[in-house]
Design a protein around this motif. Sequence first.
Motif, mmCIF file in Angstrom:
data_model
loop_
_atom_site.group_PDB
_atom_site.id
_atom_site.type_symbol
_atom_site.label_atom_id
_atom_site.label_comp_id
_atom_site.label_asym_id
_atom_site.label_seq_id
_atom_site.Cartn_x
_atom_site.Cartn_y
_atom_site.Cartn_z
ATOM 1 N N ILE A 29 0.868 -1.180 0.000
ATOM 2 C CA ILE A 29 0.000 0.000 0.000
ATOM 3 C C ILE A 29 0.898 1.221 0.000
ATOM 4 O O ILE A 29 1.801 1.343 0.843
ATOM 5 C CB ILE A 29 -0.926 0.005 1.232
ATOM 6 C CG1 ILE A 29 -1.831 -1.241 1.227
ATOM 7 C CG2 ILE A 29 -1.777 1.275 1.259
ATOM 8 C CD1 ILE A 29 -2.638 -1.411 2.497
ATOM 9 N N LEU A 55 -8.439 -6.275 -1.031
ATOM 10 C CA LEU A 55 -8.693 -5.158 -0.123
ATOM 11 C C LEU A 55 -10.096 -4.580 -0.307
ATOM 12 O O LEU A 55 -10.672 -4.043 0.650
ATOM 13 C CB LEU A 55 -7.641 -4.075 -0.329
ATOM 14 C CG LEU A 55 -6.252 -4.435 0.221
ATOM 15 C CD1 LEU A 55 -5.191 -3.530 -0.376
ATOM 16 C CD2 LEU A 55 -6.244 -4.340 1.742
ATOM 17 N N TYR A 60 -9.479 -1.728 4.742
ATOM 18 C CA TYR A 60 -8.265 -1.140 5.283
ATOM 19 C C TYR A 60 -8.522 -0.661 6.708
ATOM 20 O O TYR A 60 -9.667 -0.404 7.110
ATOM 21 C CB TYR A 60 -7.816 0.073 4.466
ATOM 22 C CG TYR A 60 -7.682 -0.165 2.981
ATOM 23 C CD1 TYR A 60 -6.441 -0.411 2.414
ATOM 24 C CD2 TYR A 60 -8.795 -0.112 2.141
ATOM 25 C CE1 TYR A 60 -6.307 -0.600 1.052
ATOM 26 C CE2 TYR A 60 -8.673 -0.309 0.781
ATOM 27 C CZ TYR A 60 -7.432 -0.553 0.235
ATOM 28 O OH TYR A 60 -7.299 -0.744 -1.109
ATOM 29 N N ILE A 176 -1.589 2.926 7.092
ATOM 30 C CA ILE A 176 -2.705 2.276 6.395
ATOM 31 C C ILE A 176 -2.399 0.786 6.348
ATOM 32 O O ILE A 176 -1.460 0.355 5.673
ATOM 33 C CB ILE A 176 -2.896 2.831 4.972
ATOM 34 C CG1 ILE A 176 -2.861 4.364 4.971
ATOM 35 C CG2 ILE A 176 -4.182 2.304 4.364
ATOM 36 C CD1 ILE A 176 -3.978 4.992 5.752
ATOM 37 N N LYS A 177 -3.190 -0.008 7.076
ATOM 38 C CA LYS A 177 -2.945 -1.444 7.189
ATOM 39 C C LYS A 177 -3.969 -2.229 6.377
ATOM 40 O O LYS A 177 -5.128 -1.838 6.253
ATOM 41 C CB LYS A 177 -3.017 -1.887 8.657
ATOM 42 C CG LYS A 177 -1.950 -1.284 9.546
ATOM 43 C CD LYS A 177 -2.134 -1.720 10.992
ATOM 44 C CE LYS A 177 -2.035 -3.217 11.156
ATOM 45 N NZ LYS A 177 -2.145 -3.618 12.585
ATOM 46 N N SER A 178 -3.525 -3.342 5.844
ATOM 47 C CA SER A 178 -4.413 -4.264 5.145
ATOM 48 C C SER A 178 -5.138 -5.131 6.162
ATOM 49 O O SER A 178 -4.543 -5.642 7.117
ATOM 50 C CB SER A 178 -3.599 -5.144 4.197
ATOM 51 O OG SER A 178 -4.349 -6.268 3.796
ATOM 52 N N THR A 189 2.232 -2.802 4.691
ATOM 53 C CA THR A 189 1.544 -1.637 5.248
ATOM 54 C C THR A 189 2.128 -0.354 4.669
ATOM 55 O O THR A 189 3.330 -0.243 4.428
ATOM 56 C CB THR A 189 1.678 -1.636 6.779
ATOM 57 O OG1 THR A 189 1.050 -2.808 7.294
ATOM 58 C CG2 THR A 189 1.038 -0.406 7.392
#
Length: 689
Positions: A29, A55, A60, A176-178, A189
């Motif tokens: 990301i 995603l 997210y 921003i994490k998956s 990330t």
Amino acid sequence: MKVFRIFILLVLVFPAFLIAQQKEEEHAIRVLVRASDGYVRLRWAPTSPSAWLKLNTYGYQIERFTVKRNGVLLPPSHESKVVEHIAPKPLEQWKAIVNQNDYAAIFAQSLYGETFDVEGMGQGGLAQIINKSKEIEQRFSFALMAADMNFEAAMLGGLGYKDSSVEKNVEYLYRIKSLVPADVLGIETGLIAMKTTPIEPLPSPIELFAVPDDKSILLTWEYAMFKTIFTSYYLERSENGTDFTRLGDTPLVNLNDTPETPSKRMFYVDTLSQNNKTYYYRVKGISPFGEESPPSKVVAAKGVKKLSAVPHISKHEFDTLGRVAVSWEFLKEAEKEITGFELNWAPQEKGPYKVVKTGIAASTRKTIYETPKPSNYFKITAVGKNNQKTTSFPAFVQTIDSIPPAIPVGLTGTIDSLGIVKLRWDANTETDMLGYRVFCGNLEKEETVQLTVDPIEKNVFTDTVQVKSLNSKVFYQIVAVDQRFNMSGYSDKLSIKKPDIVPPSSPVFKTYKVTQGKVFVEWINSSSDDVASHMLYRQKSDATQKGWQLVFQTDTITSYTDTNVTANTKYRYAIFAKDESGLQSLPSTPLSITSQGIEKKKLKGFSALADDVKGQIQLSWRKMPEDVSEIIVYKSKKDNEPFLWKQLPPTITTIEDTNVSPGNWYIYTIKVTSRSGGHPEVKTIEVYY
């Protein structure tokens, strides 16, 4: 399900987030951020279509950490905020914006369309490329492009977020994490840090230039400097310099920018309906958040009629002063379109050409070139009033020169142990020199062969030769060449001796002969041409002498008689060759020889006495030494074959022969043998009875 059809009016390329797709696919990301007054906008995107698909389903998670407040660093995780789940909104929430914004419609179609049709302008271009791609790649590409163009669509599509709970003078870290499980697809990330103040405005595009042409204007501006700030551009035109309108509703994106061939500038050609009318242009950048930058500086240009008449060189000749007179043809009626002519010169047809004469009047059809070289190529250029130019084909003019340059002198050279040869010679002084040709040979009397393909300009040359070869020297010559390709004679031949790292070939024994007290040996010398000497060594084969002893050394002699030998002794002989560099050959195949003994006389006082009274012949000799093993006596009449008469022990010193007849010559031969195995001692005596 409603099907949205996408119409692309201008050529588009993948957004900046897709750079990773052009190389090996990675799953990560990437995040962008921009601060405004009272809020912060985040934009992110996956780097692969497969990650985007996953995603869209799992979503997210946004985490915000306060790093500094008023310049003071805060403890880790002191203040944090978490938005648990961000994902594309349901289709029902898209309907209002879809009817108002084409990019939102493109994004919605990418997410929810049953089919994904792409229509372009005719054949070719990006439309044809995308139509041949997989549908998921099409959806992914256009979703990211639409998100770049409209931030509201980006938020609906799960690729944007507006954080309104920010403070001034604070530095934040966003993560921003998956939410995709790692066993389904591992996605890296995204991280980004930012300050809420000061708020940086978007810059204006720079270096906008307008280049006029016939019913068209080429516009170009700086691209590489702002490629991380602007994803696309709007170009605007005005007829009065005040009121500007966009040239098309679709923004311009750089199709030619790739990681392998990055672009430095943007280009656009505006087609005009007429010439000689002034137009004004400016350009605005579009950020990934859909923001428009302030406009660039305004530039003005107008279409100009293309200069169609082309000059043609019709004649060229030398005058009495050795100058070149160049004449050309040009349409008389086209003179009003030009300001004049230029004369261009080059030493070869492919150039580069340089302007050697300017300001030639438009009515002139002849000019003089004062300083011709041996080889000359001329072009005539017509210069239009709008700085347009047309140029003739080249014309070749050659001076007369049949005199070759002087023979090069002062040729010297060296060669190192790796076989690298460095040559140098005195440079020629002729003004029309083109260069030198280098020739090489392996034998002194053979003709040298050219090494250089084209003449070399400098009076130095580097060559490489095989050091380990049969020839010990290498030979060079130099030939000078002028610009008319007249060649000088050959320079004196330079002989360079190679470093000697190869020992000479071994000599070979030819024959030998052993006699009493002597050993004669003969050999064939080494075949190497740099042999300085041959060395003959000897060694006793028993344990009394260790190592080899030099007994003879020569440069040309091929035989030797060794007189310093011991009787009945076994010797080994070997011969070596040594060259001028001191390198020694392998030994010849050793020669093993046993010398003969030189015996002391054992038979002494041998005599014969005819006794008529007793009717016999008496033979006698002195007492034999102790090493005598046997005495053998042979007898014969004169002219008859001898026969074995007696075999006697060494203690006997006298014998009588009674089997004789008067009036005859008798011959007696006595042979004494020793226990040491040496050669027997033999004596013969004649007696008349």
